[in-house]
Motif scaffolding. Structure first.
Motif, PDB file in Angstrom:
ATOM      1  N   ALA A 129       0.832  -1.211   0.000  1.00 20.41           N
ATOM      2  CA  ALA A 129       0.000   0.000   0.000  1.00 20.41           C
ATOM      3  C   ALA A 129       0.861   1.254   0.000  1.00 20.41           C
ATOM      4  CB  ALA A 129      -0.929  -0.008   1.208  1.00 20.41           C
ATOM      5  N   GLU A 130       1.910   1.247   0.796  1.00 18.24           N
ATOM      6  CA  GLU A 130       2.784   2.421   0.842  1.00 18.24           C
ATOM      7  C   GLU A 130       3.555   2.593  -0.464  1.00 18.24           C
ATOM      8  OE1 GLU A 130       6.492   4.085   3.514  1.00 18.24           O
ATOM      9  OE2 GLU A 130       4.931   2.897   4.493  1.00 18.24           O
ATOM     10  N   GLU A 131       3.976   1.487  -1.064  1.00 18.90           N
ATOM     11  CA  GLU A 131       4.666   1.559  -2.358  1.00 18.90           C
ATOM     12  C   GLU A 131       3.758   2.190  -3.412  1.00 18.90           C
ATOM     13  OE1 GLU A 131       7.699   0.245  -3.573  1.00 18.90           O
ATOM     14  OE2 GLU A 131       8.503  -0.604  -1.705  1.00 18.90           O
ATOM     15  N   VAL A 132       2.493   1.811  -3.376  1.00 19.59           N
ATOM     16  CA  VAL A 132       1.527   2.365  -4.332  1.00 19.59           C
ATOM     17  C   VAL A 132       1.291   3.844  -4.046  1.00 19.59           C
ATOM     18  CG1 VAL A 132      -0.879   2.302  -5.073  1.00 19.59           C
ATOM     19  CG2 VAL A 132       0.400   0.163  -4.802  1.00 19.59           C
ATOM     20  N   ALA A 133       1.035   4.193  -2.797  1.00 15.93           N
ATOM     21  CA  ALA A 133       0.735   5.584  -2.438  1.00 15.93           C
ATOM     22  C   ALA A 133       1.858   6.530  -2.829  1.00 15.93           C
ATOM     23  CB  ALA A 133       0.456   5.678  -0.940  1.00 15.93           C
ATOM     24  N   ALA A 134       3.084   6.044  -2.777  1.00 13.38           N
ATOM     25  CA  ALA A 134       4.234   6.879  -3.118  1.00 13.38           C
ATOM     26  C   ALA A 134       4.203   7.332  -4.574  1.00 13.38           C
ATOM     27  CB  ALA A 134       5.529   6.122  -2.841  1.00 13.38           C
ATOM     28  N   GLN A 135       3.430   6.620  -5.411  1.00 11.32           N
ATOM     29  CA  GLN A 135       3.379   6.949  -6.835  1.00 11.32           C
ATOM     30  C   GLN A 135       2.043   7.556  -7.275  1.00 11.32           C
ATOM     31  OE1 GLN A 135       5.215   4.040  -9.553  1.00 11.32           O
ATOM     32  NE2 GLN A 135       5.667   2.775  -7.756  1.00 11.32           N
ATOM     33  N   ILE A 136       1.136   7.758  -6.328  1.00 13.88           N
ATOM     34  CA  ILE A 136      -0.171   8.324  -6.657  1.00 13.88           C
ATOM     35  C   ILE A 136      -0.332   9.662  -5.932  1.00 13.88           C
ATOM     36  CG2 ILE A 136      -2.673   8.016  -6.539  1.00 13.88           C
ATOM     37  CD1 ILE A 136      -1.395   6.095  -8.469  1.00 13.88           C
ATOM     38  N   PRO A 137      -0.299  10.768  -6.637  1.00 11.46           N
ATOM     39  CA  PRO A 137      -0.467  12.072  -5.986  1.00 11.46           C
ATOM     40  C   PRO A 137      -1.796  12.135  -5.220  1.00 11.46           C
ATOM     41  CG  PRO A 137       0.282  12.341  -8.251  1.00 11.46           C
ATOM     42  CD  PRO A 137      -0.064  10.901  -8.094  1.00 11.46           C
ATOM     43  N   GLY A 138      -1.736  12.659  -4.011  1.00 12.54           N
ATOM     44  CA  GLY A 138      -2.940  12.829  -3.217  1.00 12.54           C
ATOM     45  C   GLY A 138      -3.412  11.588  -2.501  1.00 12.54           C
ATOM     46  N   ALA A 139      -2.587  10.522  -2.490  1.00 10.60           N
ATOM     47  CA  ALA A 139      -2.970   9.278  -1.818  1.00 10.60           C
ATOM     48  C   ALA A 139      -2.254   9.152  -0.483  1.00 10.60           C
ATOM     49  CB  ALA A 139      -2.632   8.072  -2.689  1.00 10.60           C
TER      50      ALA A 139
END
Length: 250
Positions: free
Chosen positions: A51-61
């Motif tokens: 989840a953190e790996e994904v959030a790092a690449q999605i602005p505003g997540a």
């Protein structure tokens, strides 16, 4: 501790009001045996890290704290299992969604790490969506099934990499939290299950060692490829949703 702004539990109310996030990722896990070679919190650790790996690449997540328990009664014959009832898991997910909705969040991605949570996610998310049509909810119920078609046909050696603590899960565990794994204790069983239909088993019916599949075939190298492939696929999916403002019509 250095503050991680992607982790909601680490930011302050001032941080949030100054730079509010628009999308929340909810990771779900469990606490149960994964054989002698993987930590009891494998599902929670995997979901939280991905989840953190994904959030790092999605602005505003941003990422909520992982829910560390799930519906695990079917694993209770092996130590150490802490389980929620279906009704409890459904209520937890719905209560979290209700809280997010109250806070103005309208985009939620549920990243699940545990098979027993799949049905509660469906019940909770579907019923909440009907009650609040303006919220957008996307879930990934079984990453271990999603990953297979994204990899080369010959990537896994045994049982398409499947299994509880098997080749695929052992590999991604070695990539994400190698220091917690004990591959010297790795063993598993490949059950003889029907090709169609779904057997509703208690885990002790299909293995005598707390794991299925073949974790001895797992490797950190495979896990790193799996992580990159899965994260990239999720990021691409969420990016496309953002580009379309989370509208689904063509």
């Amino acid at each position: 501790m250095e503050k991680n702004p992607l982790q909601i539990q680490q930011i302050t109310a001032h941080d949030y009001t100054s730079a509010p996030f628009e999308m929340v990722i909810l990771p779900l896990g469990s606490l149960e045996s994964h054989g002698g070679h993987m930590p009891l919190g494998t599902d929670a650790l995997t979901a939280a890290i991905l989840a953190e790996e994904v959030a790092a690449q999605i602005p505003g997540a941003a990422v909520l704290p992982v829910v560390p328990y799930g519906v695990s009664e079917h694993y209770r014959d092996f130590p150490f299992t802490i389980s929620l009832r279906f009704e409890t898991e459904i209520a937890i997910i719905k209560d979290i969604l209700e809280s997010l909705y109250r806070e103005g969040i309208r985009r939620v991605f549920i990243l699940n790490g545990h098979d027993g949570n799949i049905a509660p996610i469906e019940v909770a998310a579907r019923s909440f969506k009907v009650a609040h049509p303006d919220i957008r909810i996307v879930s990934l119920g079984a990453w271990w099934e999603t990953i297979g078609p994204l990899l080369p046909d010959d990537f896994f050696e045994i049982w398409n990499g499947l299994g509880h603590g098997g080749e695929g899960e052992m590999s991604i565990g070695l990539a994400l939290f190698e220091e917690l794994c004990q591959p010297e204790h790795a063993k598993g069983r490949v059950p003889d299950l029907p090709e169609i239909g779904e057997v509703k088993w208690c885990f002790s019916e299909i293995t005598d060692c707390g794991a299925t599949g073949d974790p001895t075939k797992g490797s950190r190298e495979k896990g790193l490829i799996m992580k990159k492939t899965l994260v990239n696929a999720i990021v691409a999916m969420l990016t496309r949703l953002n580009e379309k403002n989370w509208h689904y019509e063509r």
